[in-house]
Design a protein around this motif. Structure first.
Motif, PDB file in Angstrom:
ATOM      1  N   ARG B  58      -9.276  12.782  27.434  1.00 44.36           N
ATOM      2  CA  ARG B  58      -9.726  11.526  26.844  1.00 44.36           C
ATOM      3  C   ARG B  58      -9.293  10.301  27.645  1.00 44.36           C
ATOM      4  O   ARG B  58      -9.833   9.216  27.456  1.00 44.36           O
ATOM      5  N   ASN B  61     -12.164   8.923  30.277  1.00 40.14           N
ATOM      6  CA  ASN B  61     -13.233   7.957  29.970  1.00 40.14           C
ATOM      7  C   ASN B  61     -12.787   6.956  28.906  1.00 40.14           C
ATOM      8  O   ASN B  61     -13.598   6.357  28.225  1.00 40.14           O
ATOM      9  N   LEU B  66      -9.836   4.332  21.597  1.00 38.12           N
ATOM     10  CA  LEU B  66     -10.399   4.251  20.242  1.00 38.12           C
ATOM     11  C   LEU B  66      -9.399   4.691  19.194  1.00 38.12           C
ATOM     12  O   LEU B  66      -9.614   4.516  18.008  1.00 38.12           O
ATOM     13  N   ILE B  67      -8.301   5.328  19.645  1.00 36.99           N
ATOM     14  CA  ILE B  67      -7.310   5.799  18.681  1.00 36.99           C
ATOM     15  C   ILE B  67      -6.246   4.731  18.528  1.00 36.99           C
ATOM     16  O   ILE B  67      -5.661   4.267  19.511  1.00 36.99           O
ATOM     17  N   LEU B  68      -6.036   4.348  17.280  1.00 37.92           N
ATOM     18  CA  LEU B  68      -5.081   3.277  17.012  1.00 37.92           C
ATOM     19  C   LEU B  68      -3.683   3.702  17.468  1.00 37.92           C
ATOM     20  O   LEU B  68      -3.213   4.776  17.107  1.00 37.92           O
ATOM     21  N   VAL B  91     -16.503   0.344  27.859  1.00 36.45           N
ATOM     22  CA  VAL B  91     -17.892   0.728  27.583  1.00 36.45           C
ATOM     23  C   VAL B  91     -18.584   1.146  28.877  1.00 36.45           C
ATOM     24  O   VAL B  91     -19.315   2.140  28.932  1.00 36.45           O
ATOM     25  N   ARG B  94     -17.330   4.582  30.014  1.00 33.93           N
ATOM     26  CA  ARG B  94     -17.911   5.699  29.266  1.00 33.93           C
ATOM     27  C   ARG B  94     -19.379   5.900  29.607  1.00 33.93           C
ATOM     28  O   ARG B  94     -19.912   6.994  29.473  1.00 33.93           O
ATOM     29  N   ARG B  95     -19.998   4.834  30.038  1.00 28.75           N
ATOM     30  CA  ARG B  95     -21.389   4.921  30.452  1.00 28.75           C
ATOM     31  C   ARG B  95     -21.515   5.836  31.679  1.00 28.75           C
ATOM     32  O   ARG B  95     -22.497   6.543  31.851  1.00 28.75           O
ATOM     33  N   MET B  99     -19.231  12.439  27.746  1.00 28.03           N
ATOM     34  CA  MET B  99     -18.355  13.377  27.062  1.00 28.03           C
ATOM     35  C   MET B  99     -19.130  14.220  26.058  1.00 28.03           C
ATOM     36  O   MET B  99     -20.033  13.743  25.385  1.00 28.03           O
ATOM     37  N   PHE B 101     -18.272  16.929  22.859  1.00 24.40           N
ATOM     38  CA  PHE B 101     -17.122  17.160  21.989  1.00 24.40           C
ATOM     39  C   PHE B 101     -17.044  18.592  21.483  1.00 24.40           C
ATOM     40  O   PHE B 101     -17.972  19.381  21.625  1.00 24.40           O
ATOM     41  N   ASN B 105     -22.019  16.990  17.620  1.00 23.91           N
ATOM     42  CA  ASN B 105     -22.127  15.791  16.781  1.00 23.91           C
ATOM     43  C   ASN B 105     -23.418  15.031  17.043  1.00 23.91           C
ATOM     44  O   ASN B 105     -23.387  13.871  17.407  1.00 23.91           O
ATOM     45  N   PHE B 107     -26.600  12.759  16.400  1.00 21.09           N
ATOM     46  CA  PHE B 107     -26.788  11.636  15.490  1.00 21.09           C
ATOM     47  C   PHE B 107     -27.732  12.051  14.374  1.00 21.09           C
ATOM     48  O   PHE B 107     -28.524  12.974  14.527  1.00 21.09           O
TER      49      PHE B 107
END
Lengths: 311, 268
Positions: B58, B61, B66-68, B91, B94-95, B99, B101, B105, B107
């Motif tokens: 992780r 990218n 995104l993880i607090l 952003v 990641r473009r 990734m 998962f 997942n 949409f």
């Protein structure tokens, strides 16, 4: 495995005594069933009593007149019962309420779920839900004594009683409902879906509006429909702030009379029981019931059809 | 640690982790990893649970952002530039580094939209129809879905969903694809299909895959990194890189005893 052997083995160390238990189990089933039946029976009873009085009413006033007359004058010597008059007022106040509540509720839901820090969310969400606990009579006076005078600054022709401020305040009162239920729906969208979107190089806003909201759509729409039926049924606010003038039309600046306000007026007044004016409140109540029932069915159907099942 | 066994060809390195440590809040999750990922190769990250292989993935990218409370120390470079430089927009990272998962997942959109959606937002000017078709073909899914592009992506089977997610990832033409245990939720046949697919994608993309399945790592990867975990006094696990090298070498003649024990199935 001697415990399951038949007949019971007296030498077994495991000797369950379930003789009484079986009767308790039975009693529990009956008891719970009884309570379930009571609540269903109450609903059926209400609908039936509405129905009987409504039928009585329509023996005197033809259904066709009820649906097409353009006057609502139950106390005149030649009374007219045009439900469109009351329906238009209910539609007007509910529509204004939804115009206020959907943006307010939805945007707060999005903010709470997606942008607020967990700490802020922990405080803000209960605070918002407190709004839902304010008695509607308080909202009614809020509309009458605060919102209307304030709006009159900008709209001089606005009446002391009017659909506009009643609608706005109904909107405020149902905002927590939309916000809270929509927030639940948005929050329930799996994290994996957001991750998937971010991994495609999308920004937070693109993810929220492009992926998360569509995934939560069924829950959001359900919350809005529920709020609509709440607005349609809202009574205190309209009775206090919208006035009691049966008037056909969609002018939000003048006093109007909604279905609920009419029922309040007749129930509290000295209309003799058994008179046609008295019976008319059941016909109006029936109409109100059918409208909210229709909304609930639509909501149920929509959720069933569009709910996304995630594993 | 024999992490530098492959650094003589570092010029070919596409992604580079240098002394990377990752913290979740006060807890150290991954300690001091240095590792080069090479272009057009499949690199497998293996190791027991909690060894930090997904966490490291992780970092590549910036999905850890995104993880607090997650914090990355050290340096991660992509084609020579620092991914964690202040001016770098995650952003954009990641473009270019996609990734896939662990759990498929897709949409809650149609099969077509699952692929077209991100392409459109990312400003793809070519024919979206063609893009959808090529991406699905490359993900070996086209024949199965070409007649039902309008149906929901969630209507597909698990293996098909995962290939849809791969199609979605390659549609925006990233340079690297990170895969976080992409087959762990799939049956053996779907797993084989995805593995075949990865080998076909290798010529176009650089792939980094985290896997629990050692056979999978040995079947498909060119290089393998073995991670292990140790417990600290406070009880949480810290992952670290034990050994990194050509897959053949890792599986046949590992330098470290721990690697030997793990790949021969003695623990993990």
């Amino acid at each position: 495995m001697t415990t399951n052997s038949l007949p019971p083995d007296p030498n077994d160390l495991w000797q369950p005594s379930r003789g009484l238990n079986k009767r308790v189990e039975q009693a529990v089933i009956w008891l719970f069933g009884l309570f379930a039946i009571i609540s269903v029976a109450t609903t059926v009873g209400i609908v039936l009593s509405l129905l009987f009085e409504t039928v009585e009413f329509f023996r005197v006033v033809p259904l066709w007149n009820f649906l097409t007359d353009r006057q609502w004058t139950p106390l005149f010597s030649n009374p007219q019962f045009g439900i469109l008059v009351l329906l238009s007022a209910t539609f007007l106040t509910s529509f204004i309420a939804i115009l206020v509540a959907v943006p307010l509720g939805l945007l707060s839901a999005i903010y709470l779920s997606e942008y607020a820090s967990p700490k802020l969310r922990k405080w803000l969400k209960p605070a918002l839900e407190i709004l839902a606990g304010v008695p509607s009579v308080v909202y009614g006076y809020f509309a009458l004594l605060l919102v209307t005078p304030f709006l009159q600054i900008f709209i001089p022709q606005l009446g002391g009683f009017n659909a506009l401020s009643a609608g706005i305040v109904i909107g405020i009162s149902i905002t927590p409902l939309i916000a809270s239920l929509s927030e639940d729906a948005i929050y329930a969208v799996p994290r994996a879906l957001r991750d998937g979107s971010y991994a495609l190089g999308l920004t937070k806003r693109e993810t929220v509006f492009g992926v998360v909201l569509p995934a939560a759509l069924s829950g959001i729409v359900a919350s809005i429909i529920l709020a609509v039926s709440r607005a349609v049924g809202e009574t205190m606010i309209v009775a206090l702030a919208a006035g009691l003038n049966p008037r056909l039309g969609l002018n939000p600046f003048v006093p109007v009379m909604t279905m609920t306000a009419y029922i309040v007026q007749v129930s509290l007044g000295d209309t003799p029981a058994g008179s046609i004016a008295f019976k008319s409140i059941f016909a109006v109540g029936m109409t109100l019931f059918l409208v909210t029932l229709a909304f609930n069915i639509i909501s149920f159907w929509f959720v069933r059809k569009f709910r996304e099942t995630y594993e | 640690m024999t992490t530098n066994s492959v650094s003589q060809v570092a010029t070919k390195a596409c992604l580079r982790a240098k002394n990377v440590s990752v913290y979740y809040g006060p807890f150290l999750a991954v300690r001091d990893v240095s590792l080069d990922i090479f272009r057009n190769e499949i690199t497998a990250l293996i190791g027991p649970s909690g060894c930090g292989k997904s966490t490291l993935l992780r970092c590549f990218n910036r999905t850890n952002d995104l993880i607090l409370g997650a914090r990355v120390e050290g340096k991660v470079t992509f084609q020579g530039s620092d991914l964690y430089d202040e001016g770098v927009d995650p952003v954009y990272v990641r473009r270019r580094i996609g990734m896939v998962f662990q759990k498929p997942n897709p949409f809650t959109k149609s099969i077509y939209e699952n692929i077209a959606f991100a392409a459109r937002i990312n400003g793809y000017k070519g024919s979206i129809d063609e893009l959808v078709e090529t991406s699905l073909q490359r993900a070996a899914l086209w024949d199965e879905v070409k007649d039902k592009l309008k149906e929901s992506g969630l209507s597909l089977s698990g293996g098909q969903q995962q290939r849809l997610c791969i199609a979605r990832a390659i549609a925006i033409e990233p340079e690297v694809i990170l895969m976080d245990e992409p087959c762990s939720a799939l049956d053996p046949i779907s797993t084989l299909q995805i593995e075949e697919l990865m080998r076909e994608l290798e010529s176009r993309y650089t792939i980094v895959i985290v896997t629990h399945n050692m056979q999978q790592a040995s079947r498909i990867s060119d290089k393998t990194a073995f991670f292990n975990a140790e417990s600290t006094e406070t009880g949480n696990k810290v992952g670290y890189l034990v050994e990194y090298g050509d897959t053949e070498q890792i599986f046949s003649e590992p330098r470290e005893q721990a690697t030997q024990d793990y790949v021969s199935g003695r623990f993990g």
